[in-house]
Design an enzyme around this catalytic site. Structure first.
Site, PDB file in Angstrom:
ATOM      1  N   SER A 110      52.847  82.087  15.629  1.00 11.70           N
ATOM      2  CA  SER A 110      53.749  81.473  16.608  1.00 11.70           C
ATOM      3  C   SER A 110      55.186  81.932  16.397  1.00 11.70           C
ATOM      4  O   SER A 110      55.579  82.324  15.302  1.00 11.70           O
ATOM      5  CB  SER A 110      53.694  79.954  16.482  1.00 11.70           C
ATOM      6  OG  SER A 110      52.379  79.487  16.636  1.00 11.70           O
TER       7      SER A 110
HETATM    8  N1  SAH Z   1      49.583  78.272  12.903  1.00 10.47           N
HETATM    9  C1  SAH Z   1      49.659  79.700  13.177  1.00 10.47           C
HETATM   10  C2  SAH Z   1      49.320  80.008  14.599  1.00 10.47           C
HETATM   11  C3  SAH Z   1      47.937  80.497  14.741  1.00 10.47           C
HETATM   12  S1  SAH Z   1      47.424  80.803  16.402  1.00 10.47           S
HETATM   13  C4  SAH Z   1      51.033  80.178  12.763  1.00 10.47           C
HETATM   14  O1  SAH Z   1      51.511  79.778  11.748  1.00 10.47           O
HETATM   15  O2  SAH Z   1      51.634  80.984  13.438  1.00 10.47           O
HETATM   16  C5  SAH Z   1      46.338  79.455  16.682  1.00 10.47           C
HETATM   17  C6  SAH Z   1      45.078  79.453  15.885  1.00 10.47           C
HETATM   18  O3  SAH Z   1      44.287  78.357  16.361  1.00 10.47           O
HETATM   19  C7  SAH Z   1      44.185  80.677  16.023  1.00 10.47           C
HETATM   20  O4  SAH Z   1      44.039  81.256  14.758  1.00 10.47           O
HETATM   21  C8  SAH Z   1      42.867  80.126  16.535  1.00 10.47           C
HETATM   22  O5  SAH Z   1      41.724  80.766  15.989  1.00 10.47           O
HETATM   23  C9  SAH Z   1      42.955  78.683  16.100  1.00 10.47           C
HETATM   24  N2  SAH Z   1      42.069  77.746  16.801  1.00 10.47           N
HETATM   25  C10 SAH Z   1      41.751  77.687  18.119  1.00 10.47           C
HETATM   26  N3  SAH Z   1      40.889  76.678  18.344  1.00 10.47           N
HETATM   27  C11 SAH Z   1      40.658  76.075  17.130  1.00 10.47           C
HETATM   28  C12 SAH Z   1      39.847  74.995  16.685  1.00 10.47           C
HETATM   29  N4  SAH Z   1      39.067  74.284  17.518  1.00 10.47           N
HETATM   30  N5  SAH Z   1      39.868  74.671  15.381  1.00 10.47           N
HETATM   31  C13 SAH Z   1      40.618  75.358  14.492  1.00 10.47           C
HETATM   32  N6  SAH Z   1      41.397  76.400  14.850  1.00 10.47           N
HETATM   33  C14 SAH Z   1      41.423  76.763  16.145  1.00 10.47           C
END
Ligand code: SAH
Length: 267
Positions: A110
């Site tokens: 993000s």
């Molecule tokens: N927190 C991260 C952002 C990751 S993007 C950062 O620090 O930048 C969002 C993430 O959510 C992705 O890796 C995706 O695989 C995950 N995601 C989507 N649906 C999900 C679910 N039901 N349970 C756990 N993770 C999920």
């Protein structure tokens, strides 16, 4: 094994206000020094990337402040965590730009502004004032682990769940050298929350779904706050804030955002 990018950098000073002090349900005391080290263990020595990360991080903080992030504790946390350690070496020069970046498997880290904004919103919860530090926080969507590391500076315990095995493993690898004993990484479907860590003072989702799953509401403590991207009636994505008060749920819809989709099941 892939080498993580490295700067001739140090993690910035320890601020006792922002650092985890105690672990819930444990007698162990975690000092700022033991949770965020001045020189992260296990890191390779500088590889001549030609960029001092503390300088570019300071610039990132100035930008965040100019964008309206005025919570000193959040800015301090954003200044501590070396975002370049969470992106691929090819993208390291963009690590402190206010942009999301690919982290593999079609997912993204993000934008710093969004991370800071969402954590600041959590800390503004009326029910969490006077606590000094959030207790248990659940993050849905660990991705590369960056936001979990930032959360570790402002919460006593961080539970972060990821549905993609490859990213869960990557986050583990990224966070291990930082030695953050209050970060618990879980591989599983975050749509179900993580009941074992509940109730949570705060829940933060890094992936956007049609609705906010009932499990998250159930696992939120009274007085706690949830911040998540969700779909609005116009089909757009916006941040929703839900406070669980003794009188019931209070919901507000904030600005439009653009998160990867929340998906069910593991892969
Ligand atoms: N927190 C991260 C952002 C990751 S993007 C950062 O620090 O930048 C969002 C993430 O959510 C992705 O890796 C995706 O695989 C995950 N995601 C989507 N649906 C999900 C679910 N039901 N349970 C756990 N993770 C999920």
């Amino acid at each position: 094994m892939k080498q993580r990018p490295s700067f001739p950098a140090r993690l910035d000073s320890d601020n006792p206000q922002a650092a985890p002090k105690t672990l819930l349900g444990a007698t162990r005391v975690v000092t700022a020094q033991s949770s965020v080290r001045s020189k992260p263990a296990g890191m390779a020595s500088p590889t001549g990337v030609g960029l001092d990360s503390s300088t570019v991080r300071a610039r990132m903080l100035q930008k965040l402040a100019s964008q309206g992030i005025d919570d000193a504790v959040v800015l301090e946390a954003m200044g501590r965590v070396e975002r370049h350690r969470f992106v691929d070496s090819a993208l390291v020069n963009q690590a402190y730009e206010d942009t999301s970046l690919p982290i593999g498997l079609g997912q993204t880290i993000s934008k710093p502004n969004v991370v800071a904004r969402m954590i600041a919103l959590l800390r503004q919860a009326p029910g969490l004032q006077g606590e000094g530090m959030m207790r248990r926080v659940l993050e849905i969507g660990t991705g590369c682990g960056y936001q979990a590391a930032v959360l570790s500076c402002v919460a006593r315990e961080v539970y972060s769940i990821e549905r993609l095995r490859g990213l869960h493993d990557k986050a583990r690898e990224n966070i291990r050298p930082m030695r953050l004993p209050n970060v618990h990484l879980i591989f599983g479907d975050g749509m179900l929350g993580f009941a074992q860590g509940a109730p949570y003072s705060a829940i933060i989702s890094a992936a956007g779904g049609e609705n906010v799953p009932q499990a998250w509401i159930d696992q939120l403590a009274v007085g706690g706050r949830l911040v998540a991207p969700t779909h609005t009636s116009s089909g757009q994505q916006a941040l929703v804030v839900i406070d669980k008060t003794p009188q019931g749920l209070q919901q507000s819809l904030l600005e439009a955002v653009n998160f990867v989709p929340l998906k069910s099941g593991i892969a």
